[in-house]
Design an enzyme around this catalytic site. Structure first.
Site, PDB file in Angstrom:
ATOM      1  N   SER A   1       5.373  -8.465  -3.977  1.00 14.07           N
ATOM      2  CA  SER A   1       6.530  -7.651  -4.357  1.00 14.07           C
ATOM      3  C   SER A   1       6.050  -6.300  -4.867  1.00 14.07           C
ATOM      4  O   SER A   1       4.956  -6.193  -5.431  1.00 14.07           O
ATOM      5  CB  SER A   1       7.345  -8.372  -5.438  1.00 14.07           C
ATOM      6  OG  SER A   1       8.555  -7.686  -5.693  1.00 14.07           O
ATOM      7  N   ASP A   2       6.881  -5.304  -4.656  1.00 12.22           N
ATOM      8  CA  ASP A   2       6.565  -3.974  -5.165  1.00 12.22           C
ATOM      9  C   ASP A   2       7.855  -3.234  -5.451  1.00 12.22           C
ATOM     10  O   ASP A   2       8.885  -3.506  -4.831  1.00 12.22           O
ATOM     11  CB  ASP A   2       5.724  -3.177  -4.164  1.00 12.22           C
ATOM     12  CG  ASP A   2       5.123  -1.943  -4.807  1.00 12.22           C
ATOM     13  OD1 ASP A   2       4.146  -2.088  -5.572  1.00 12.22           O
ATOM     14  OD2 ASP A   2       5.645  -0.841  -4.585  1.00 12.22           O
TER      15      ASP A   2
END
Length: 197
Positions: free
Chosen positions: A68-69
């Site tokens: 995730s970012d």
């Protein structure tokens, strides 16, 4: 039992993933998180979420890896993690009274043989309107919470909620860093079950 790995060192993402009550490990990926020239905030977030999962997958065969970012954007400019007090104050001054888009990208990489969905990616956008606060209030907030590792310099799960006027999103956990509604759909696609029937 499928091995589940969170490709992150973020305590916020670990706390969110723990809500799903799966056993999992966290492994921090080592990669350059700088945006590429000409890349939109959404593209940056999606690329980095996938790259984080791929980096970990190389040494973890047979696992499901979650990457995730998050990238914040205002007037087309990417707003990253400030890193220090001065940069955080500049970010909050820029965002005060304004609406900021937070792109939280998610990648689930199924590194098992014959996976039905080997790679799933999604961007969840959250619109956050910041209050019009004085420099003194913003400075005081930063000295208390020190959110220098957060895109946009505000932790909505902490005291940062006091500098926010409104949050609009289809997934209330996206702003904290891991969109659980999207993630549960992806994990279901990978064949994981949340309940023992």
């Amino acid at each position: 039992m499928t091995r589940l790995i969170l490709a992150s060192s973020s305590v916020y993402r670990r706390e969110l993933l723990a809500r799903l009550q799966f056993a999992f490990e966290s492994i921090a990926p080592e990669l350059d998180e700088s945006p590429r020239s000409g890349e939109s905030p959404e593209q940056t977030a999606l690329r980095l979420a996938q790259e984080k999962a791929v980096v970990i997958a190389k040494n973890q065969p047979g696992s499901i890896i979650i990457g995730s970012d998050q990238v914040a954007t205002l007037d087309g400019l990417q707003i990253g993690k400030p890193g220090n007090h001065e940069a955080a104050l500049r970010q909050l001054q820029l965002m005060r009274g304004r609406e900021v888009a937070f792109h939280t990208a998610l990648c689930v990489l199924d590194h098992r043989q014959h996976a039905p969905f080997p790679v799933q990616v999604q961007d969840v956008c959250t619109m956050v309107k910041f209050r019009s606060l004085s420099d003194a209030e913003l400075d005081a907030y930063l000295r208390i919470e020190q959110p220098y590792d957060c895109a946009g310099s505000a932790k909505n799960e902490g005291l940062g909620i006091t500098i926010i006027e409104s949050i609009k999103s289809d997934d209330p956990t996206a702003l904290t860093g891991l969109p659980l509604i999207a993630l549960t759909s992806m994990l279901r696609n990978a064949g994981l079950s949340f309940f023992k029937l």
